[in-house]
Scaffold this motif. Structure first.
Motif, mmCIF file in Angstrom:
data_model
loop_
_atom_site.group_PDB
_atom_site.id
_atom_site.type_symbol
_atom_site.label_atom_id
_atom_site.label_comp_id
_atom_site.label_asym_id
_atom_site.label_seq_id
_atom_site.Cartn_x
_atom_site.Cartn_y
_atom_site.Cartn_z
ATOM 1 N N VAL A 28 0.856 -1.184 0.000
ATOM 2 C CA VAL A 28 0.000 0.000 0.000
ATOM 3 C C VAL A 28 0.891 1.233 0.000
ATOM 4 N N ALA A 29 0.968 1.897 -1.108
ATOM 5 C CA ALA A 29 1.791 3.096 -1.263
ATOM 6 C C ALA A 29 1.158 3.953 -2.345
ATOM 7 N N ILE A 30 1.779 5.076 -2.617
ATOM 8 C CA ILE A 30 1.294 5.969 -3.677
ATOM 9 C C ILE A 30 2.432 6.165 -4.676
ATOM 10 N N PRO A 31 2.341 5.545 -5.868
ATOM 11 C CA PRO A 31 1.309 4.574 -6.283
ATOM 12 C C PRO A 31 1.585 3.201 -5.689
ATOM 13 N N PRO A 32 0.594 2.292 -5.670
ATOM 14 C CA PRO A 32 0.812 0.947 -5.137
ATOM 15 C C PRO A 32 1.863 0.197 -5.958
ATOM 16 N N ARG A 33 2.613 -0.668 -5.291
ATOM 17 C CA ARG A 33 3.623 -1.473 -5.970
ATOM 18 C C ARG A 33 3.165 -2.927 -5.993
ATOM 19 N N LEU A 34 3.101 -3.496 -7.171
ATOM 20 C CA LEU A 34 2.695 -4.884 -7.334
ATOM 21 C C LEU A 34 3.939 -5.768 -7.427
ATOM 22 N N THR A 35 3.847 -6.958 -6.813
ATOM 23 C CA THR A 35 4.970 -7.888 -6.796
ATOM 24 C C THR A 35 4.519 -9.258 -7.277
ATOM 25 N N THR A 36 5.281 -9.842 -8.187
ATOM 26 C CA THR A 36 5.052 -11.220 -8.624
ATOM 27 C C THR A 36 6.372 -11.975 -8.507
ATOM 28 N N ARG A 37 6.293 -13.215 -8.000
ATOM 29 C CA ARG A 37 7.516 -13.995 -7.793
ATOM 30 C C ARG A 37 7.293 -15.455 -8.188
ATOM 31 N N ALA A 38 8.368 -16.068 -8.647
ATOM 32 C CA ALA A 38 8.381 -17.506 -8.917
ATOM 33 C C ALA A 38 9.583 -18.092 -8.194
ATOM 34 N N ARG A 39 9.404 -19.292 -7.603
ATOM 35 C CA ARG A 39 10.469 -19.906 -6.809
ATOM 36 C C ARG A 39 10.597 -21.391 -7.131
ATOM 37 N N VAL A 40 11.811 -21.881 -7.002
ATOM 38 C CA VAL A 40 12.072 -23.306 -7.086
ATOM 39 C C VAL A 40 12.938 -23.678 -5.888
ATOM 40 N N ARG A 41 12.622 -24.808 -5.240
ATOM 41 C CA ARG A 41 13.328 -25.226 -4.031
ATOM 42 C C ARG A 41 13.763 -26.682 -4.142
ATOM 43 N N ARG A 42 14.829 -26.988 -3.390
ATOM 44 C CA ARG A 42 15.258 -28.385 -3.254
ATOM 45 C C ARG A 42 16.050 -28.535 -1.966
ATOM 46 N N ASN A 43 15.868 -29.668 -1.276
ATOM 47 C CA ASN A 43 16.567 -29.963 -0.031
ATOM 48 C C ASN A 43 17.480 -31.167 -0.204
ATOM 49 N N PHE A 44 18.532 -31.206 0.584
ATOM 50 C CA PHE A 44 19.362 -32.403 0.685
ATOM 51 C C PHE A 44 20.009 -32.399 2.059
ATOM 52 N N ASP A 45 20.318 -33.591 2.570
ATOM 53 C CA ASP A 45 20.850 -33.690 3.924
ATOM 54 C C ASP A 45 22.222 -34.335 3.922
ATOM 55 N N THR A 46 23.041 -33.919 4.888
ATOM 56 C CA THR A 46 24.360 -34.519 5.130
ATOM 57 C C THR A 46 24.417 -34.858 6.613
ATOM 58 N N GLY A 47 24.118 -36.107 6.932
ATOM 59 C CA GLY A 47 24.092 -36.508 8.335
ATOM 60 C C GLY A 47 22.949 -35.852 9.074
ATOM 61 N N GLU A 48 23.256 -35.084 10.109
ATOM 62 C CA GLU A 48 22.233 -34.455 10.941
ATOM 63 C C GLU A 48 21.937 -33.024 10.506
ATOM 64 N N VAL A 49 22.464 -32.593 9.377
ATOM 65 C CA VAL A 49 22.226 -31.239 8.877
ATOM 66 C C VAL A 49 21.432 -31.318 7.582
ATOM 67 N N VAL A 50 20.356 -30.527 7.493
ATOM 68 C CA VAL A 50 19.558 -30.443 6.278
ATOM 69 C C VAL A 50 19.844 -29.107 5.605
ATOM 70 N N HIS A 51 20.211 -29.170 4.336
ATOM 71 C CA HIS A 51 20.512 -27.965 3.555
ATOM 72 C C HIS A 51 19.328 -27.669 2.636
ATOM 73 N N ARG A 52 19.003 -26.389 2.522
ATOM 74 C CA ARG A 52 17.840 -25.975 1.745
ATOM 75 C C ARG A 52 18.253 -24.912 0.728
ATOM 76 N N PHE A 53 17.999 -25.216 -0.535
ATOM 77 C CA PHE A 53 18.353 -24.317 -1.628
ATOM 78 C C PHE A 53 17.079 -23.752 -2.244
ATOM 79 N N ALA A 54 17.089 -22.455 -2.545
ATOM 80 C CA ALA A 54 15.946 -21.825 -3.202
ATOM 81 C C ALA A 54 16.446 -20.781 -4.189
ATOM 82 N N GLU A 55 15.781 -20.724 -5.320
ATOM 83 C CA GLU A 55 16.088 -19.720 -6.344
ATOM 84 C C GLU A 55 14.806 -18.958 -6.650
ATOM 85 N N GLU A 56 14.869 -17.615 -6.599
ATOM 86 C CA GLU A 56 13.684 -16.782 -6.796
ATOM 87 C C GLU A 56 13.917 -15.775 -7.919
ATOM 88 N N LEU A 57 12.838 -15.486 -8.621
ATOM 89 C CA LEU A 57 12.845 -14.419 -9.614
ATOM 90 C C LEU A 57 11.637 -13.542 -9.332
#
Length: 300
Positions: A144-173
């Motif tokens: 909500v601003a003057i003028p209003p700003r519209l936002t559109t986003r697309a994301r892709v995610r993938r997880n992988f684990d190494t032992g007791e640690v989980v890694h999370r990757f995400a790419e956004e546009l």
């Protein structure tokens, strides 16, 4: 003589045996199940905490289509108080997930019926298991601003684990109307369970505002703490870096605590976020701030 000849024939047959006849090396089921168990327990805590804090990862990976309404009141030293209102609609794209997953991982020897059965089996995997496949999401929002700003986003995610640690990757546009324009962002997080109520998360992200030619990276740890069913805490430190005219330098250090309270039936939340900022523009002098946030969450 006969026994000596028989012994020589037996030894020769062993020496000439094909390597293909040897048993294949297989993983140890006990170790595999133990690693899966660690990953599931860690992801259960991460899902619980991210769901409470209504993070984008929770909306994306838990299959939520939701609407958020957030209103922030920001008080910062040496700055005019700000009032921000934001609206966000999150949409999951399961058909794109299935199309990507099965076009690139389809077994040519399987029939269509077997592939459908495999899809059904994957859909029944417990929600707390670490998701190793790709997840696609999109959302839209307005400020909500003057003028209003519209936002559109697309994301892709993938997880992988190494032992007791989980890694999370995400790419956004992201595309924002106005001067921000097109933004590309990469996020990499690593989660480690400290105990049944605390999660240590290392955050690393890169944001590139293409039209502005601005390149920013953020690094730092965060501890997510579940105090009770309706109260959560997040302690965080972040180092923010920026690249301008091919010069890369630290622009700010930030310490903050987020106290989040569920006010009513998991759809009305209040956040109280005090913190200290050390910006380069003020010669890294201490700059306290506090943010009050009221959030309404519909769906999910």
């Amino acid at each position: 003589m006969f026994y000596v000849l028989l012994t020589l024939i037996f030894v020769s047959s062993l020496a000439l045996s094909s390597p293909a006849e040897e048993p294949d090396m297989k993983s140890i089921p006990l170790l595999d199940s133990t690693q899966d168990l660690f990953g599931d327990r860690l992801n259960a805590l991460a899902n619980r905490m991210d769901s409470f804090f209504a993070t984008e990862r929770a909306d994306d990976e838990l299959g939520r289509t939701s609407i958020r309404i957030r209103q922030n009141y920001i008080i910062r030293e040496r700055a005019v108080p700000e009032l921000e209102s934001r609206y966000r609609f999150n949409l999951r794209l399961p058909h794109l997930e299935e199309k990507f997953r099965y076009e690139y991982h389809r077994d040519k020897n399987k029939t269509d019926k077997e592939i459908v059965t495999e899809k059904e089996a994957r859909s029944t995997v417990r929600r707390n298991k670490v998701k190793e496949g790709w997840t696609f999401n999109a959302d839209a929002g307005v400020s909500v601003a003057i003028p209003p700003r519209l936002t559109t986003r697309a994301r892709v995610r993938r997880n992988f684990d190494t032992g007791e640690v989980v890694h999370r990757f995400a790419e956004e546009l992201t595309y924002i109307t106005g001067e921000d324009g097109l933004t590309e962002e990469t996020i990499f997080q690593s989660d480690l369970k400290l105990n049944d109520t605390q999660l240590l998360r290392f955050n690393n992200s890169k944001r590139w505002r293409i039209f502005r030619k601005e390149f920013v990276t953020t690094h730092g740890p965060t501890i997510l703490h579940q105090v009770s069913e309706d109260t959560g805490l997040s302690y965080g430190f972040a180092m923010i870096n920026i690249m301008v005219n091919k010069v890369y330098y630290v622009t700010s250090y930030t310490f903050s605590i987020n106290v989040r309270q569920n006010l009513y039936k998991n759809w009305l939340y209040l956040d109280f976020i005090p913190g200290l900022d050390f910006p380069k523009q003020w010669s890294f002098r201490r700059t306290p701030f506090v943010i009050f946030q009221l959030e309404l969450l519909f769906g999910g």
